[in-house]
Each structure stands twice: as structure tokens, then as C-alpha cells.
Design a protein around this motif. Structure first.
Motif, mmCIF file in Angstrom:
data_model
loop_
_atom_site.group_PDB
_atom_site.id
_atom_site.type_symbol
_atom_site.label_atom_id
_atom_site.label_comp_id
_atom_site.label_asym_id
_atom_site.label_seq_id
_atom_site.Cartn_x
_atom_site.Cartn_y
_atom_site.Cartn_z
ATOM 1 N N GLU A 90 -4.999 6.768 3.535
ATOM 2 C CA GLU A 90 -5.064 8.182 3.890
ATOM 3 C C GLU A 90 -4.224 8.432 5.142
ATOM 4 N N LEU A 91 -3.401 9.462 5.104
ATOM 5 C CA LEU A 91 -2.505 9.738 6.224
ATOM 6 C C LEU A 91 -3.278 10.014 7.506
ATOM 7 N N CYS A 92 -4.373 10.756 7.426
ATOM 8 C CA CYS A 92 -5.126 11.073 8.644
ATOM 9 C C CYS A 92 -5.688 9.811 9.293
ATOM 10 N N ARG A 93 -6.155 8.868 8.477
ATOM 11 C CA ARG A 93 -6.671 7.598 9.023
ATOM 12 C C ARG A 93 -5.530 6.759 9.583
ATOM 13 N N LEU A 94 -4.397 6.776 8.905
ATOM 14 C CA LEU A 94 -3.236 6.023 9.375
ATOM 15 C C LEU A 94 -2.799 6.504 10.751
ATOM 16 N N LEU A 95 -2.695 7.810 10.928
ATOM 17 C CA LEU A 95 -2.212 8.363 12.197
ATOM 18 C C LEU A 95 -3.255 8.260 13.305
ATOM 19 N N ASN A 96 -4.527 8.111 12.924
ATOM 20 C CA ASN A 96 -5.575 7.960 13.929
ATOM 21 C C ASN A 96 -5.661 6.523 14.444
ATOM 22 N N ASP A 97 -5.426 5.557 13.528
ATOM 23 C CA ASP A 97 -5.500 4.141 13.905
ATOM 24 C C ASP A 97 -4.804 3.296 12.842
ATOM 25 N N PRO A 98 -3.522 2.991 13.021
ATOM 26 C CA PRO A 98 -2.781 2.247 11.989
ATOM 27 C C PRO A 98 -3.066 0.750 11.956
ATOM 28 N N VAL A 99 -3.769 0.216 12.958
ATOM 29 C CA VAL A 99 -3.996 -1.224 13.026
ATOM 30 C C VAL A 99 -4.891 -1.677 11.863
ATOM 31 N N ASN A 100 -4.393 -2.637 11.094
ATOM 32 C CA ASN A 100 -5.117 -3.182 9.936
ATOM 33 C C ASN A 100 -5.495 -2.109 8.913
ATOM 34 N N ALA B 189 0.856 -1.187 0.000
ATOM 35 C CA ALA B 189 0.000 0.000 0.000
ATOM 36 C C ALA B 189 0.893 1.238 0.000
ATOM 37 N N VAL B 190 0.286 2.349 -0.406
ATOM 38 C CA VAL B 190 1.008 3.616 -0.486
ATOM 39 C C VAL B 190 0.220 4.684 0.264
ATOM 40 N N CYS B 191 0.954 5.523 0.975
ATOM 41 C CA CYS B 191 0.347 6.649 1.688
ATOM 42 C C CYS B 191 1.062 7.926 1.268
ATOM 43 N N ILE C 115 -4.163 -1.251 6.096
ATOM 44 C CA ILE C 115 -4.110 -1.663 4.695
ATOM 45 C C ILE C 115 -5.380 -2.431 4.318
ATOM 46 N N ALA C 116 -5.802 -3.334 5.192
ATOM 47 C CA ALA C 116 -7.026 -4.088 4.932
ATOM 48 C C ALA C 116 -8.241 -3.176 4.925
ATOM 49 N N ARG C 117 -8.164 -2.083 5.682
ATOM 50 C CA ARG C 117 -9.291 -1.150 5.754
ATOM 51 C C ARG C 117 -9.275 -0.129 4.625
ATOM 52 N N SER C 118 -8.320 -0.255 3.709
ATOM 53 C CA SER C 118 -8.224 0.673 2.581
ATOM 54 C C SER C 118 -8.291 -0.106 1.269
ATOM 55 N N PRO C 119 -9.443 -0.705 0.980
ATOM 56 C CA PRO C 119 -9.546 -1.569 -0.202
ATOM 57 C C PRO C 119 -9.629 -0.776 -1.493
ATOM 58 N N LEU C 120 -9.347 -1.470 -2.582
ATOM 59 C CA LEU C 120 -9.540 -0.924 -3.919
ATOM 60 C C LEU C 120 -10.994 -1.163 -4.345
ATOM 61 N N ARG C 121 -11.367 -0.629 -5.478
ATOM 62 C CA ARG C 121 -12.708 -0.893 -5.999
ATOM 63 C C ARG C 121 -12.868 -2.369 -6.349
ATOM 64 N N GLY C 122 -14.094 -2.830 -6.289
ATOM 65 C CA GLY C 122 -14.350 -4.254 -6.476
ATOM 66 C C GLY C 122 -13.920 -4.806 -7.821
ATOM 67 N N ASN C 123 -13.930 -3.956 -8.866
ATOM 68 C CA ASN C 123 -13.551 -4.450 -10.191
ATOM 69 C C ASN C 123 -12.058 -4.404 -10.442
ATOM 70 N N ASN C 124 -11.276 -3.954 -9.466
ATOM 71 C CA ASN C 124 -9.824 -3.965 -9.605
ATOM 72 C C ASN C 124 -9.330 -5.411 -9.553
ATOM 73 N N PRO C 125 -8.367 -5.776 -10.413
ATOM 74 C CA PRO C 125 -7.887 -7.165 -10.420
ATOM 75 C C PRO C 125 -7.411 -7.655 -9.057
ATOM 76 N N VAL C 126 -6.799 -6.784 -8.279
ATOM 77 C CA VAL C 126 -6.299 -7.183 -6.966
ATOM 78 C C VAL C 126 -7.457 -7.624 -6.074
ATOM 79 N N MET C 127 -8.569 -6.875 -6.128
ATOM 80 C CA MET C 127 -9.724 -7.214 -5.303
ATOM 81 C C MET C 127 -10.517 -8.368 -5.919
ATOM 82 N N ARG C 128 -10.707 -8.326 -7.222
ATOM 83 C CA ARG C 128 -11.509 -9.335 -7.908
ATOM 84 C C ARG C 128 -10.909 -10.729 -7.763
ATOM 85 N N GLU C 129 -9.593 -10.777 -7.798
ATOM 86 C CA GLU C 129 -8.902 -12.069 -7.706
ATOM 87 C C GLU C 129 -8.457 -12.381 -6.282
#
Length: 292
Positions: A52-62, A27-29, A64-78
Motif C-alpha cells: 500500500e502506498l500510504c504504508r510505504l510512504l509512512n515507513d518503507p523499512v521492511n 512486490a508491486v505498489c 515487502i516483508a510486512r505485506s504478505p500474501l494469504r497463507g494458501n498462496n504458493p509463495v507463502m506456503r512454500e
């Protein structure tokens, strides 16, 4: 003196090259605001999650999992698996690296399993707070995407039309000119400096000093001096044809014997002439290039 300058076009070309050199991340921030530019490119190019940096600094636990891509993205679809490797990226970092220091300190307040890498497209000489960077750019330096926020503006002079406000593009100005008077009063702002400048140096004639001063005050432009053209009429000014020469003389002399390190001009031809006559750098906003 040389000011190390990067235009937005150069920035984009460097990001494209840099992305191919970077290791893998999950993931990238991006650090708002300018850091969002390389972050968005890297994430888009690699189909990575954006944190998002503000979400990261508020609660970094999980996070990346809480920042999903759109459903039709290959990473999510597969349902491709991911780990915990997070790239936090900014456009630049200085030798003090205040931004990265603050982020590190805030993240240290949490227990998390993120493997964080800090990266800046450009870093200053001696900077050690970025784990990765594309290029070292020594001070003094300035960037085309945020030059109007630079501290060095305190040692700079700026043109008015074409820099602070949109240029007058209608036709040659005449002595009695209600349309140009309207432009003086209500021209749309273009680049408003965050810091005070030594002087606003314009080819407007003295007739328009009061209107210009009111516009500058209304838009929050802070300056020590407003240098107008001495001609009595626009026709006389055009006959003199000394726009660039007069600006160069003012620039070379400086403000009350204080050093002036940069002039900012919109017209490329004038910018080249000012730099040649004053023997000091000129930033041309029309082409976003530094002339010497």
C-alpha cells in the motif's frame, strides 16, 4: 485536431501485454486510484505481494516483508524467498511527472534498502520520470476510465441524458408526462465532471429548463451555458428529428467564440453524426470510443 484516447478495454489489453515484458520484482505498489488497475493485474498474475502506498510512504523499512500474501498462496506456503525489488506503477505519467517526483522525495527521507522502479503504462512525450512504460501517448490525450476528471473538459460540451445522468429509457416522452418530470428531478447521476464545462447541450425541451438547472446544481455540475431544444413539445421535437444536427451546430460554433475541442455524447449514432458535421472529435460514452 486528434485527441489520443484509450478505452478501459484497450488499457486492460495493454496491461496484459506489458506484464509479459516487465522484469522480475518482489512486490508491486499501485498509485491510487488508476495505478491500482495495472498493479493489481501484475501482482495477481505473478503472485506478488501488494504494497500500500500510504504504508510505504509512512515507513518503507521492511515494507515487502510486512505485506504478505494469504497463507494458501504458493509463495507463502512454500516460503519462497524474496529480495527488495519494488515496482511502483501508475496508469500514466506526464512530462512533469508530479506524482513520481513526490513519491521519490518522500522516500528519500528514509534510510531503506528498497530497489525501486517507477513505471507507467502510458507516458507523455518527453517524460523521463518513469523508468519503464508500455507506450508513449502524446498530448492531448484522454482515457476512458477517468475522462470526467480531465482538464480539457473546460473546452468541452456535454449531453445530459446518458452522460451526466442515466438516460430516459421508458418510452417516447409526451407533452404531459409526470414520469419524465420525475426523471428530470431525480435521475441518477452517471458521469459528473470534476471541471466546469463550456455547455450542457441537451435534447430536453425548454419546459424542463428549471428542473434541469436544479438537478445540475444539486449534483455539482458547473457549466457556462445550458442549451435546450427549442421545440414546444416532445412530439414537435421528434417530428424535427434534428437532435444530432442541432448539437453539431452548437459544437462547431463554440461557446462565445471560445474554442471547443470535444463533445461528449451517449448515443453512438448521434456521436458519429455530430463528429461528421462538426468535423471535430466526439467521445461516445455508450461504447467509450472517440469518433472523428
Amino acid at each position: 485536431m486528434t485527441i489520443n484516447f484509450k478505452s478501459y478495454e484497450e488499457f486492460h489489453r495493454d496491461i496484459v501485454k506489458w506484464e509479459r515484458q516487465l522484469p522480475e520484482f518482489d512486490a508491486v505498489c499501485g498509485v491510487p486510484r488508476s495505478g491500482m488497475i495495472p498493479a493489481a493485474y501484475i501482482a495477481t498474475r505473478r503472485n506478488l505481494r501488494m504494497v500500500e502506498l500510504c504504508r510505504l510512504l509512512n515507513d518503507p523499512v521492511n515494507i515487502i516483508a510486512r505485506s504478505p500474501l494469504r497463507g494458501n498462496n504458493p509463495v507463502m506456503r512454500e516460503a519462497r524467498s524474496f529480495k527488495n525489488r519494488l515496482l511502483i506503477v501508475d496508469d500514466t505519467t506526464s512530462d512533469k511527472g508530479v506524482t513520481f517526483k513526490n513519491i521519490r522525495e518522500q522516500l528519500s527521507n528514509f534510510e531503506h534498502d528498497l530497489d525501486v522502479t517507477y513505471a507507467a503504462a502510458y507516458k507523455a512525450e518527453g517524460s523521463t520520470l518513469a523508468d519503464l512504460s508500455y507506450e508513449t501517448i502524446p498530448h492531448p490525450r484522454m482515457f476512458g476510465w477517468n475522462w470526467f476528471r480531465h482538464w480539457n473538459l473546460r473546452q468541452s460540451m456535454v449531453d445530459c441524458d446518458g452522460v451526466l445522468c442515466e438516460d430516459w429509457k421508458g418510452r417516447p416522452e409526451v407533452t404531459e408526462d409526470p414520469e419524465f418530470e420525475e426523471h428530470v428531478r431525480n435521475a441518477k447521476p452517471l458521469y459528473i465532471p470534476d471541471n466546469p464545462v463550456q455547455a450542457v447541450v441537451t435534447s430536453r425541451i425548454e419546459k424542463y429548463r428549471e428542473g434541469t438547472e436544479k438537478w445540475l446544481k444539486r449534483h455539482g455540475v458547473r457549466y457556462n451555458a445550458l442549451v435546450m431544444h427549442p421545440a414546444k413539445t416532445p412530439e414537435e421535437r421528434r417530428a424535427m428529428g434534428d437532435h444530432a444536427k442541432r448539437k453539431a451546430v452548437t459544437y462547431a460554433k463554440g461557446y462565445k467564440s471560445k474554442q471547443t475541442m470535444l463533445f461528449i455524447e451517449s448515443d453512438e449514432k448521434q456521436a458519429r453524426t455530430i463528429a461528421k458535421l462538426a468535423k471535430k472529435p466526439v467521445l461516445c460514452t455508450d461504447v467509450m470510443r472517440m469518433f472523428y
